[in-house]
Design a protein around this motif. Structure first.
Motif, short mmCIF file in Angstrom:
data_model
loop_
_atom_site.label_atom_id
_atom_site.label_comp_id
_atom_site.label_asym_id
_atom_site.label_seq_id
_atom_site.Cartn_x
_atom_site.Cartn_y
_atom_site.Cartn_z
N TRP A 146 12.55 -37.11 -13.20
CA TRP A 146 11.95 -37.93 -14.23
C TRP A 146 12.08 -39.42 -13.94
N GLY A 147 12.64 -39.75 -12.77
CA GLY A 147 12.78 -41.15 -12.39
C GLY A 147 11.48 -41.74 -11.88
N LYS A 148 11.53 -42.98 -11.47
CA LYS A 148 10.34 -43.66 -10.94
C LYS A 148 9.97 -43.10 -9.58
N GLY A 149 8.65 -42.99 -9.35
CA GLY A 149 8.16 -42.61 -8.03
C GLY A 149 8.52 -41.19 -7.64
N GLN A 150 8.53 -40.96 -6.33
CA GLN A 150 8.83 -39.64 -5.78
C GLN A 150 10.33 -39.40 -5.73
N PHE A 156 29.98 -43.66 -21.04
CA PHE A 156 29.73 -43.53 -19.61
C PHE A 156 28.23 -43.39 -19.36
N LYS A 157 27.88 -43.52 -18.08
CA LYS A 157 26.53 -43.22 -17.62
C LYS A 157 26.62 -42.45 -16.31
N THR A 158 25.63 -41.58 -16.09
CA THR A 158 25.56 -40.86 -14.82
C THR A 158 24.11 -40.48 -14.56
N LYS A 159 23.74 -40.44 -13.30
CA LYS A 159 22.36 -40.13 -12.91
C LYS A 159 22.13 -38.61 -12.88
N ILE A 160 21.13 -38.15 -13.62
CA ILE A 160 20.74 -36.75 -13.59
C ILE A 160 19.22 -36.67 -13.57
N GLU A 161 18.68 -36.03 -12.55
CA GLU A 161 17.24 -35.86 -12.40
C GLU A 161 16.50 -37.20 -12.44
N GLY A 162 17.12 -38.21 -11.86
CA GLY A 162 16.49 -39.52 -11.74
C GLY A 162 16.69 -40.43 -12.92
N LEU A 163 17.40 -39.98 -13.95
CA LEU A 163 17.60 -40.79 -15.15
C LEU A 163 19.06 -41.16 -15.33
N ASP A 164 19.30 -42.37 -15.79
CA ASP A 164 20.64 -42.82 -16.13
C ASP A 164 20.96 -42.31 -17.53
N VAL A 165 21.82 -41.32 -17.63
CA VAL A 165 22.12 -40.68 -18.91
C VAL A 165 23.40 -41.27 -19.50
N HIS A 166 23.27 -41.77 -20.72
CA HIS A 166 24.40 -42.38 -21.43
C HIS A 166 25.07 -41.33 -22.33
N PHE A 167 26.40 -41.37 -22.40
CA PHE A 167 27.09 -40.46 -23.31
C PHE A 167 28.43 -41.03 -23.74
N VAL A 168 28.84 -40.62 -24.94
CA VAL A 168 30.16 -40.92 -25.48
C VAL A 168 31.03 -39.70 -25.20
N HIS A 169 32.25 -39.94 -24.73
CA HIS A 169 33.14 -38.83 -24.37
C HIS A 169 34.53 -39.14 -24.92
N VAL A 170 34.92 -38.40 -25.96
CA VAL A 170 36.19 -38.67 -26.64
C VAL A 170 37.11 -37.46 -26.53
N LYS A 171 38.28 -37.70 -25.96
CA LYS A 171 39.30 -36.65 -25.86
C LYS A 171 40.31 -36.81 -26.99
N ALA A 194 14.70 -43.74 -20.21
CA ALA A 194 13.55 -42.92 -20.60
C ALA A 194 12.87 -42.34 -19.37
N SER A 195 12.24 -41.19 -19.57
CA SER A 195 11.48 -40.58 -18.50
C SER A 195 10.32 -41.49 -18.09
#
Length: 465
Positions: A34-38, A116-131, A193-194
Motif C-alpha cells: 500500500w506504499g508509494k510506487g512499486q 511506536f511506528k513500524t513499516k508493514i506492507e509499505g505503510l508506517d503504522v502507528h500504535f500505542v503499546h502499554v504494559k 494512509a494507503s
C-alpha cells in the motif's frame, strides 16, 4: 462392486465437503503493498521505532489564524441540533479552542503512554503499546488489541487503558491483567494512509495481524467498536487460531435473512418466537421509529463518504471549524439521540471539551480526515453483503457489550447467525457508540468477565485432554 463404488464416492464427497468447508472458514492473509510506487525487491524494514506526538509553533499559529477567520451561519430559531451542529454553540467551542484549550498540555497526555511506528506492507503504522506497571508473582499479562473507528482515534482508549493494565490500582477486579496494543487504522491519526485504491477492513486486519506477530504475540484477544468491530471480526476470520477471543461493543450483520425480516414485522408481538428478550423489544420497536428512521437520520455522512469522500474532505481538511462541527456532531447524537433537542448537543454532559478537541486535533495536525473518510468507500463502495468476509461465520469465542444508545441495536439471535460462538452478551445499563471514551469502567468490566469465561473454557478443555 457397485456398493464399493458407492461407498467410495460417498466417502470422497464427505471428505471434499469437510475440507472445502474448513477452507472457506478462514480468510486468506493478504500480502499487499500500500506504499508509494512499486513494491521494492528488498525486504521491508521490520524495525519498531519509538514515536512521540510533536507539533510546531508554525502549525499552531496556522490553526489560530484559521480559527480567527472562521465564518459562521446563524442557526434557525429553536433548531438545536436537529439540523446538525448548532453554530451558537459552535462559536463557544471555537472560542474555547482558541483561548483556553492547551494543546501542548494535551500532547503531554498523549505521550504519557509509549507509542511506536513500524513499516508493514509499505505503510508506517502507528500504535500505542502499554504494559502493566507491575505484575503479581506468577502472573502474566494477556495481550489485548483494541481498534478504534471513525470519527474516533486511539485517544478513545486513554481512559480505559489504565483500567486494563493496572486494574487493582483503580479498585477493579484484577483477575486478568492486560498488555494493551492500540494501533491507528492506516489513514487515521499518525498511521500512514494507503497510496493505492482498495485498502479496506480486511487489509487493515492483515496489517494488524502482522503487527501482533511482529510484537511476538502468538495468541491475543481483540476488541473493537465502529470500524474496530469489522477489523477485529476480519482478524478472527483470518487467524482464528491466534485470536483467543473477540470482544465487540458494536455488532452488525449485513446478510439479512428471511427470519430477520419476519422478526422485524412480528417480533414485538411474538418476541420469544424470534429469540428476542424484553430489552431487545424495548430497543428495537416500534421499528420504523427506532430502527429504520434512526438509520435514515444518521447515515447521510456514510453515503457521502462511501461515494465521494474527497469532495467533502477537501473542505474539512482546510477548515478546522468545519472539521470540528462535522466530527463533534457525531459525538453528540451517537452518544444520546435525545441530545438533538439541546442547543449544545449535550456534548459536555458526557465529555470534556479538552477530550473532544484532543480527538479533533489528531485529525487536524495529521491531516487525515480525507483518507479516514475514504475507508467508507473502500468498504461499502462495492455494495453491502458482496464481500467474502460478509458471508463467512466467526467461530472464535465472542463477547458482546450492547450499549443502549448505539445507533443500531442487533439482538443476540441475529448476531449468532454470524458469530456462532457467543459466550457473553450483556445489555449495558448506559452509554452509546463511543463506549471506551464515554463509559470506560463499564467496558473494562465487561472485557474482564468475557476473558474470564474464555479462560475457564480453555482450562476445562485442557483438563479434558
Amino acid at each position: 462392486m457397485l456398493l464399493e463404488i458407492f461407498l467410495t464416492l460417498a466417502l470422497g464427497t464427505i471428505v471434499y465437503l469437510f475440507f472445502s468447508r474448513k477452507k472457506e472458514e478462514t480468510l486468506p492473509i493478504e500480502e499487499g503493498w500500500w506504499g508509494k510506487g512499486q513494491k521494492p525487491v528488498s525486504e521491508e524494514d521490520a524495525t519498531v521505532r519509538p514515536f512521540k506526538v510533536e507539533t510546531t509553533e508554525e502549525e499552531l499559529n496556522d490553526l489560530f489564524r484559521r480559527l480567527d477567520q472562521a465564518r459562521f451561519t446563524e442557526p434557525l430559531e429553536d433548531s438545536c441540533f436537529h439540523y446538525g451542529f448548532n453554530s451558537v454553540y459552535l462559536r463557544k467551542v471555537v472560542a474555547y479552542w482558541r483561548s483556553q484549550f492547551n494543546w501542548k498540555k494535551q500532547v503531554e497526555v498523549l505521550n504519557k503512554f509509549p507509542q511506536f511506528k513500524t513499516k508493514i506492507e509499505g505503510l508506517d503504522v502507528h500504535f500505542v503499546h502499554v504494559k502493566p506497571p507491575c505484575l503479581p508473582e506468577g502472573r502474566s499479562a494477556k495481550p489485548l488489541l483494541m481498534v478504534h473507528g471513525w470519527p474516533g482515534s486511539v485517544y478513545e482508549f486513554y481512559k480505559i487503558i489504565p483500567l486494563l493494565t493496572d486494574p487493582a490500582s483503580h479498585g477493579l477486579n484484577d483477575e486478568h491483567i492486560f498488555e494493551v496494543i492500540c494501533p491507528s487504522i492506516p489513514g487515521y491519526g499518525f498511521s500512514e494512509a494507503s497510496h493505492k485504491k482498495g485498502f479496506n477492513s480486511v487489509s487493515a486486519a492483515c496489517i494488524f495481524y502482522k503487527l501482533m506477530r511482529r510484537l511476538g504475540f502468538h495468541e491475543f484477544y481483540a476488541q473493537g467498536g465502529d470500524w474496530g468491530w469489522l477489523i477485529c471480526t476480519n482478524l478472527a476470520q483470518i487467524a482464528p487460531n491466534h485470536v483467543k477471543g473477540l470482544h465487540l461493543n458494536v455488532v452488525s450483520v449485513t446478510n439479512i435473512r428471511f427470519t430477520q425480516l419476519l422478526s422485524i414485522l412480528l417480533g414485538s408481538y411474538f418476541p420469544g418466537l424470534f429469540g428476542f428478550q424484553d430489552e431487545d423489544v424495548r430497543r428495537m420497536f416500534p421499528f420504523l421509529q427506532k430502527g429504520f428512521y434512526r438509520i435514515l437520520m444518521e447515515s447521510g455522512y456514510a453515503h457521502i463518504q462511501a461515494t465521494k469522500p474527497d469532495t467533502v474532505g477537501c473542505g474539512l481538511n482546510d477548515s478546522p471549524v468545519g472539521l470540528a462541527a462535522y466530527i463533534l456532531e457525531k459525538f453528540s447524537t451517537w452518544t444520546e439521540p435525545e441530545f438533538r433537542k439541546l442547543e449544545d448537543g449535550g456534548l459536555e454532559r458526557k465529555f470534556s471539551l479538552d477530550d473532544l478537541l484532543t480527538n479533533i486535533m489528531l485529525y487536524w495536525v495529521s491531516g487525515c480526515i480525507v483518507p479516514a473518510m475514504r475507508f467508507y468507500k473502500e468498504n461499502i463502495g462495492k455494495g453491502i453483503g458482496t464481500q467474502k468476509h460478509e458471508k463467512m461465520s466467526v467461530r472464535v469465542p465472542t463477547g458482546v457489550a450492547s450499549f443502549p444508545n448505539e445507533i443500531v441495536h442487533t439482538p443476540r439471535s441475529w448476531a449468532q447467525q454470524k458469530y456462532v460462538n457467543i459466550i457473553s452478551f450483556n445489555f449495558m445499563p448506559r452509554g452509546g457508540h463511543f463506549a471506551a471514551f464515554e463509559e470506560p469502567e463499564l467496558l473494562a468490566a465487561d472485557i474482564q468477565q468475557f476473558v474470564g469465561k474464555v479462560e475457564k473454557k480453555e482450562l476445562w478443555r485442557e483438563k479434558g485432554k
